[in-house]
Design an enzyme around this catalytic site. Structure first.
Site, mmCIF file in Angstrom:
data_model
loop_
_atom_site.group_PDB
_atom_site.id
_atom_site.type_symbol
_atom_site.label_atom_id
_atom_site.label_comp_id
_atom_site.label_asym_id
_atom_site.label_seq_id
_atom_site.Cartn_x
_atom_site.Cartn_y
_atom_site.Cartn_z
ATOM 1 C CB CYS A 125 -0.905 -0.036 1.262
ATOM 2 S SG CYS A 125 -1.997 1.605 1.307
ATOM 3 C CB CYS B 21 -2.262 4.478 6.663
ATOM 4 S SG CYS B 21 -4.007 3.916 7.141
ATOM 5 C CB CYS C 30 -1.273 -1.762 7.841
ATOM 6 S SG CYS C 30 -2.804 -2.271 6.993
ATOM 7 C CB CYS D 110 -7.939 0.265 1.693
ATOM 8 S SG CYS D 110 -7.772 -0.388 3.434
ATOM 9 C CD GLN E 22 -15.107 -11.743 16.507
ATOM 10 O OE1 GLN E 22 -14.048 -11.392 16.120
ATOM 11 N NE2 GLN E 22 -15.422 -11.996 17.663
ATOM 12 C CG PHE F 147 -18.764 -10.527 28.332
ATOM 13 C CD1 PHE F 147 -18.984 -9.411 28.812
ATOM 14 C CD2 PHE F 147 -18.036 -11.611 29.275
ATOM 15 C CE1 PHE F 147 -18.453 -8.943 29.922
ATOM 16 C CE2 PHE F 147 -17.522 -11.179 30.493
ATOM 17 C CZ PHE F 147 -17.843 -9.926 30.778
ATOM 18 C CD GLU G 190 -23.955 -8.052 25.016
ATOM 19 O OE1 GLU G 190 -23.582 -6.942 25.126
ATOM 20 O OE2 GLU G 190 -23.164 -9.100 25.083
ATOM 21 C CB CYS H 279 -10.169 -8.628 21.317
ATOM 22 S SG CYS H 279 -10.717 -7.637 22.546
#
Length: 395
Positions: free
Chosen positions: A48, A54, A57, A132, A236, A263, A281, A353
């Site tokens: 890219c 940017c 990434c 992108c 996701q 969750f 949740e 995550c």
């Protein structure tokens, strides 16, 4: 004497055996005494034009082998920081280029110039996106027309945001910090949405999302069940990453048929498991959407609208389940984990995550008598330092 880069640190710098850090390097690169770099076998030409400015990434200089090793190392390092032994590490999942189905972009108008794109790394400066390699093509195709639209909606020195999600019906777009008044402006907005085949177009002027275009109800299919997609709901990042995590959770849950999904969000895992599922949740819109979708599909998913930070399940409540799936936000599940560690649940599937908070919670579970059987690193944020994982615990 030249030193080789031996690994990539958590923020993306290459590290030598002596602990020196060098940005934009790859394992196998050689660092000369004067600091000059000779490219090694794992360095590639970044695809890219916006890299490395940017912030979308950080690691486009790595080939797939080196990026996969980085994803694994992030998980291993987090466990080592808690003095935990490394369990079996399953092959990492790396999502392919141009697979990201959701993105948040920043917009700014400077007189006649309009910028739209990701922010520069650790900065509010916007990199005006002209290509992108991570976004789905359906979303990137909207960048140029959205740049023009935001230029019309923002003041001469205005700034705003664009959130895009690829739904079952097509792109779902939310424009932030903009307001559209009057019949002519409203009709122009609808014409834009129709011309670009949007599934939904909404505005947020600071008081919440207001839908301005939605020809049919917007859904996202999870576990084979279409579910209404609330504004701002968690999803996701890639379909491929979702499939990898679902497959890992199914494996961790095993033959269990009475399962709690904590969750649960919109039901990524609850709708993909068999048996009787309790889905807890805290977000009201997500809980209602999951309940409605499960009822329509006649799935045995029982939804509990419950804030697990304020009201975690205790050992007695958890003891009736054959397995628990837990997928907390980045902060982990500090309030729920001690109670889960004292429970009699035979199997736990933990999706994270954030390797650091996962390792903290893993230590509490292991101290409570659980065994960490395996981890599967997941790099669905391709070329990013953001790493996810799924793990299996048992007792």
């Amino acid at each position: 004497m030249s030193e080789p880069i031996v690994r990539i640190a958590s923020r993306g710098d290459g590290v030598t055996a002596s602990g020196r850090h060098f940005p934009l390097t790859a394992p196998g690169d050689l660092v000369a005494p004067d600091g000059s770099i000779t490219a090694g076998p794992h360095r590639i030409v970044p695809p890219c034009r916006h890299f490395p400015e940017c912030g979308g990434c950080q690691l486009q200089q790595l080939d797939d082998e080196a990026f996969g090793a980085f994803v694994v190392d992030r998980v291993a390092s987090a466990l080592a920081a808690q003095a935990l032994p490394l369990p079996e590490v399953l092959p990492p999942h790396i999502s392919p280029p141009n697979s990201r189905r959701r993105a948040s972009l920043s917009a700014e108008r400077r007189g006649k110039q309009v910028l739209l794109g990701f922010n520069a790394e650790a900065s509010h400066r916007i990199i005006d996106m002209r290509e992108c390699h991570i976004l789905r093509p359906e979303l990137f195709a909207l960048v140029a027309p959205l740049r023009t639209l935001m230029g019309e909606l923002l003041g001469p020195r205005g700034n705003g945001g664009v959130r895009m999600t690829l739904s079952d019906q097509g792109p779902d777009v939310l424009l932030e910090k903009v307001d559209v008044e009057g019949l002519q402006a409203t009709e122009a907005l609808a014409a834009f949405a129709e011309a670009h085949s949007l599934a939904r177009l909404a505005l947020d002027d600071g008081y919440g999302a207001q839908t301005r275009w939605e020809p049919e109800p917007v859904t996202i299919t999870l576990g084979g069940v279409p579910i209404a997609l609330p504004h701002g709901a968690f999803l996701q990042a890639t379909r491929e990453g979702e499939e990898a995590l679902v497959s890992a959770v199914r494996s961790a849950v095993g033959p269990a048929r009475i399962v709690a999904d904590l969750f649960a969000g919109l039901g990524t895992f609850a709708l993909s498991l068999e048996g009787r599922i309790l889905a807890a949740e805290g977000a009201r819109d997500a809980a209602l959407a999951l309940k409605s979708a499960a009822n329509r599909a006649q799935r045995q998913v029982f939804v509990d609208h419950r804030d697990l930070f304020r009201r975690p399940y205790d050992e007695k409540e958890l003891g009736r389940f054959e397995a628990v799936v837990i997928d907390p936000p980045r902060a982990g599940a500090k309030e729920q984990i001690p109670l889960l560690a004292r429970s009699a649940v035979p199997r736990i599937a933990y999706v994270s995550c954030n390797p650091a908070t996962f390792a903290r919670d893993a230590k509490a579970l292991i101290d409570g008598g659980y065994t960490l059987n395996w981890v599967k690193p997941v790099g669905q944020f391709r070329w990013s330092t953001h790493v996810e994982l799924a793990a299996c615990f048992s007792r």
